[in-house]
Design an enzyme around this catalytic site. Sequence first.
Site, PDB file in Angstrom:
ATOM      1  N   ALA A  55       0.840  -1.204   0.000  1.00  0.00           N
ATOM      2  CA  ALA A  55       0.000   0.000   0.000  1.00  0.00           C
ATOM      3  C   ALA A  55       0.876   1.255   0.000  1.00  0.00           C
ATOM      4  CB  ALA A  55      -0.986  -0.003   1.155  1.00  0.00           C
ATOM      5  N   HIS A  56       1.725   1.318  -1.029  1.00  0.00           N
ATOM      6  CA  HIS A  56       2.567   2.480  -1.253  1.00  0.00           C
ATOM      7  C   HIS A  56       3.074   2.447  -2.691  1.00  0.00           C
ATOM      8  CE1 HIS A  56       5.390  -0.644   0.340  1.00  0.00           C
ATOM      9  NE2 HIS A  56       6.071  -0.284  -0.732  1.00  0.00           N
ATOM     10  N   ALA A  57       3.738   3.516  -3.082  1.00  0.00           N
ATOM     11  CA  ALA A  57       4.401   3.602  -4.382  1.00  0.00           C
ATOM     12  C   ALA A  57       5.850   3.990  -4.127  1.00  0.00           C
ATOM     13  CB  ALA A  57       3.720   4.645  -5.261  1.00  0.00           C
ATOM     14  N   ALA A 102       0.958   0.013  -5.149  1.00  0.00           N
ATOM     15  CA  ALA A 102       0.741  -1.434  -5.078  1.00  0.00           C
ATOM     16  C   ALA A 102       0.484  -1.868  -3.642  1.00  0.00           C
ATOM     17  CB  ALA A 102       1.940  -2.191  -5.639  1.00  0.00           C
TER      18      ALA A 102
END
Length: 145
Positions: A55-57, A102
């Site tokens: 839960a990050h890019a 993602a």
Amino acid sequence: MNKLPTIADCKLYDLPKITDPRGNLTFIESDRHVPFAIQRVFYLYDVPTGESRGAHAHHALNQLVICLSGSFDVEVDDGQNRTRIHLNRPWKGLHVPPLIWAAEVNFDPGSVALVLASDVYNEADYVRDYDDYLALMKELTQKQV
């Protein structure tokens, strides 16, 4: 500036699979089987039911996500579109390029996720807040025009 990545750039790679009656073997060579040089390897395991990871890019980091055991989904998002890719084969790797949000979700009990990364850990490369990610993508899109 180069074209911004989209979820269409998140591609599944077939890794070499050597089948043998004694058990199968898959190997991965940097810059040959993945589209980048591998600088870091980490893995996720014992993820509790209902929990997610990621839960990050990343600003610059490339990743290849592989399900070594069990199964899970990877949600990829480019700020405009979102899709979910199911991983459950240890000879398939999902390339997540820079600037793609993602998250790994829906882990089966006992699942193991292997991640190959193009650089060492660098906290400054992360975008951890989704609203910040959307603002970044909007800014980058406007610079392209």
